[in-house]
Write a protein that holds these residues in place. Structure first.
Motif: not given
Length: 800
Positions: A289-290, A313-317, A352-354
């Motif tokens: 999600s963004a 930023p992208l939150l990756k779970t 967290v990516a990007n």
């Protein structure tokens, strides 16, 4: 357009009802569904119970575009709401549902009658259910479900903590033969008309679900039912053009999600009296999600040489969910006996990516591991019941039992780069979009609970039936509590009955609420200070008046009627739910070293600085609510040799929740008392879910053909702003959403279905530009039907 949609929906449902009624049916059929939720007496149908119970079949769950269990359930039961929040961190992929407007954690969820574990996630952002840690209904694939029973009545005395609003009991599929396979694929095909210029047709959110189940014989007289589901969903984006840059910079909508679910349910007779049963479920879910877009010129959160165009930023779970249960059923000393042991665990890893940690400078990594949340629960239960002759017209059913539960909760730290302060001290620290859990946030706690109950139910006369239940529970962390319930039903005639109940209830504070900690470090004049969420009994929490959390308590009152004649059914149930000492997440209290002595800001700074903190929020008791409402469900079933079978349903919920008390800081803490649950939080409780919801549905089938037409009407929902005068509030508006599906089953058992959810592409009101200056979030996350627009789908299914 919205009025035309509502009128068309109403006219369609009304004409379908009228057309079916005019068909002069050759025969009628009444579905007698025996229920096990809310009663420990065998043989009661959903229309014979002392409290309202909805029964939703597996077939009903599957006749729509969504393959999410919680979304399908919310469209089937008007008193359930399941919004689709965005930009709310982990809540984007683990979304909470509400029953009768109460908190997501105030509804108890059972699987095969046994308590299911909650998720490890605490909803800490501004969504419906803020402050709760609830069960993730979407962790169970709909293909594993035989039916769902929803008890719309307080039931803590019968089932224990959390059952303030009611109980959702998921009954797993039991089959020793047969099977099914289905593939559903669809996407949003919608039209946007944004304030800032994003206009035209949009196609996104491609979703494909492959699911199947198989029943197998187990050693001749037992069964093993295997179920599996794989779903992949691409993100949607309803962000408008960013007027600062002339392009779409944000992402506001559904998250990217991939999940794989596996379930096994089994049973085997051991002899004439005893049988063994068990189940195991597993789901792995990956979501992306963004967060909020960071502009190129952001002086503290961006390094322009790294992201010259800014960054999102992208939150990756990564979520893993395990559930397992084993048990024995039989007869012991004349008592029907059920003994079981159930374990469940939910683990969430945050990445967290990007992104970057600006304080690390241009060499900062672009992705980080930000930490982990984990929660598990082990429950032992033993239930006994038998009928006893006590001189009544029928034997009295006597039930009693015990339950013991152990829970653990853990927080694991992220990698140092996700939270540390680097050498560039004028820039923000920690991974942007989601700051990692620090070593000081690490938690590993547990508690034990044990309870006993007694439940009596029987017929006092031929027409009057009643039940009484009492339950005592003891918790290792806060002590004990006792709850009770009285219910009665009087059948004036075989067609008409009145029913009602009075009960007390409770919800124990979750370990997640007691110990959740998430902080970031700010530097003030070169000195590090923490700010964030702290346990109420931590030194920081205590400094601001925090205390050990106590259980929420409730009083429930219900009165309803049941009418049935031939194939027509009508139930009307009014209710009142009073909850005291609700556990909520407080407002953030912020200190300032430069504020004048004697002001609140300076006092907070002085109180917190010895602990290295400058601002804090924590969980507290102290909010009281009073909810009044009514549920109405009407059903008419027609079978006609010429026209086919018509199932017609009208179901509605009216719900009015009022906050009657909110906590403030003690005068001994701050010079001027400050509300710990201010207007925005109060309005989120009172008006964050629709006060009215009505569903009109018609199902038709004849030979191999079938169709479903459903119209759902939602009352206005408020998205409260931060300003005290309400000028920053927004409203979703009154809306009607139409879903339609047509299907045909070929003689070989293959069914082809085509349909659309939100056929007429209905949206909530757009948020006015003054409240959405960046174009990032043009719709409210509080919309009860989301803001994705029309979803068109097809399904291919085969049963054998």
């Amino acid at each position: 357009m919205q009025y035309r949609t509502i009128l068309f929906a109403a006219a369609s449902a009304a004409s379908l009802w009228a057309g079916a009624a005019a068909a002069q049916p050759a025969k009628t059929a009444e579905v007698e569904e025996l229920v096990v939720t809310g009663t420990r007496t065998e043989g009661r149908t959903r229309l014979e119970t002392l409290a309202p119970v909805d029964v939703v079949s597996a077939e009903a769950l599957q006749q729509r575009g969504t393959t999410e269990l919680a979304t399908a359930l919310a469209t089937s039961v008007p008193s359930i709401t399941f919004p689709r929040p965005s930009n709310t961190d982990g809540t984007d992929t683990i979304r909470p549902a509400t029953l009768r407007g109460q908190g997501p954690d105030q509804t108890l969820v059972l699987v095969n009658g046994a308590r299911r574990h909650a998720t490890a996630l605490v909803n800490t952002n501004g969504s419906v259910g803020r402050g709760s840690a609830a069960v993730d209904l979407n962790a169970i694939p709909s293909t594993a479900i035989e039916r769902i029973e929803v008890l719309r009545d307080g039931a803590s005395a019968q089932y224990g903590s959390d059952a303030i609003a009611g109980v959702i009991n998921l009954r797993l599929r039991e089959a020793d033969h047969g099977g099914g396979l289905s593939v559903t694929t669809g996407q949003y095909m919608t039209h946007l008309d944004g304030f800032y210029g994003r206009k035209g047709n949009v196609t996104d959110g491609l979703t494909t679900t492959v699911s199947g189940w198989q029943g197998l014989s187990l050693l001749g007289d037992g069964f093993v039912t295997l179920s599996a589901e794989y779903r992949t969903r691409e993100n949607t984006n309803r962000s408008d053009i960013d007027p600062r840059l002339g392009r779409v910079t944000s992402r506001f909508g559904d998250a990217d999600v991939d999940d794989l679910s596996l379930y096994l349910n089994a049973g085997k007779p051991l002899n004439d009296n005893w049988s063994a049963y068990g189940w195991y479920g597993y789901q792995k879910r990956e979501g992306s999600s963004a967060a909020t877009y960071r502009t190129p010129t952001d002086a503290t959160q961006n390094i322009i040489s790294v992201y010259p165009n800014g960054y999102l930023p992208l939150l990756k779970t990564k979520t893993e969910d395990h559930s397992a249960g084993v048990g024995l059923k039989g007869e012991l000393a004349g008592f029907k006996t059920d003994v079981n042991l159930v374990y469940g665990k939910n683990t969430i890893d945050f990445n967290v990516a990007n992104t970057l940690n600006p304080s690390l400078g241009p060499t900062s990594p672009h992705q980080f591991y930000a930490g982990q949340l984990a929660y598990d629960q082990l429950v032992f239960g033993a239930d006994f019941s038998r009928e006893v002759e006590v001189g009544l017209v029928k034997p009295l059913n006597v039930a009693f039992g015990v339950e013991a539960r152990r829970e653990t909760y853990q927080i694991g730290a992220g990698e140092p780069g996700s939270y540390i302060r680097g050498p560039f001290t004028t820039l923000a620290l920690g991974s942007r979009g989601f700051t990692g859990f620090t070593p000081s946030n690490v938690v590993d706690v547990d508690r034990d609970a044990a309870g006993v109950y007694l439940d009596l139910e029987g017929n006092l006369t031929e027409k009057l039936s009643a039940s009484a239940a009492v339950r005592y529970e003891n918790y290792s962390d806060f002590g004990d509590t006792t709850t009770g319930k009285l219910s009665a039903r009087y059948d004036f005639t075989p067609e008409f009955a009145l029913r009602g109940s009075v009960s007390t209830g409770f919800r124990a504070p979750a370990l997640q609420q007691q110990f959740y900690t998430a902080t970031s470090i700010l530097y003030i004049n070169g000195v590090p200070f923490e700010t964030g969420t702290y346990p109420s009994v931590s030194p920081v929490g205590k400094a601001l008046g925090g205390k050990a959390l106590e259980p929420e308590t409730s009083e429930n009152y219900a009165l309803g009627l049941v009418y049935r004649k031939g194939a027509f059914e009508l139930t009307i149930d009014a209710y009142q739910i009073k909850v005291e000492d609700r556990i909520v997440l407080s407002e953030t209290l912020t200190g300032s070293a430069t504020a004048a002595v004697g002001t609140n800001a300076r006092t907070i700074y002085d109180l917190l600085s010895p602990y290295g903190a400058s601002a804090a929020r924590f969980f507290i008791n102290g909010v009281n609510t009073d909810t009044k409402g009514v549920d109405i469900v009407a059903h008419y079933r027609i079978q006609d040799d010429q026209a086919g079978t018509f199932d017609l349903t009208a179901a509605g919920n009216i719900n009015n929740l009022n906050v009657t008390k909110t906590p403030v800081t003690a005068a001994t803490i701050l010079p001027s008392p400050v509300s710990l649950f201010a207007r925005q939080a109060t309005k989120r409780f009172e008006e964050g879910t629709p006060d009215k919801k009505l569903t009109l549905q018609g199902d038709w089938s004849k030979d191999g053909w079938g169709a479903t037409l459903r119209s759902t009407f939602y009352g206005d929902v408020l998205s409260p702003g931060t300003l005290a005068d309400g000028s920053a509030d927004s409203h979703t508006g009154v809306r009607g959403v139409v879903d339609a599906e047509a299907r045909y089953t070929f003689p070989v058992g293959v069914t082809v279905s085509l349909g659309a959810d939100n056929l007429f592409d209905t949206y909530p009101n757009q948020i006015v530009p003054a409240l959405n200056t960046t174009g990032a979030a043009p719709y409210s996350s509080f919309s009860p039907f989301g803001f994705g627009g029309r979803f068109v789908y097809g399904r291919l299914a085969y049963k054998w």
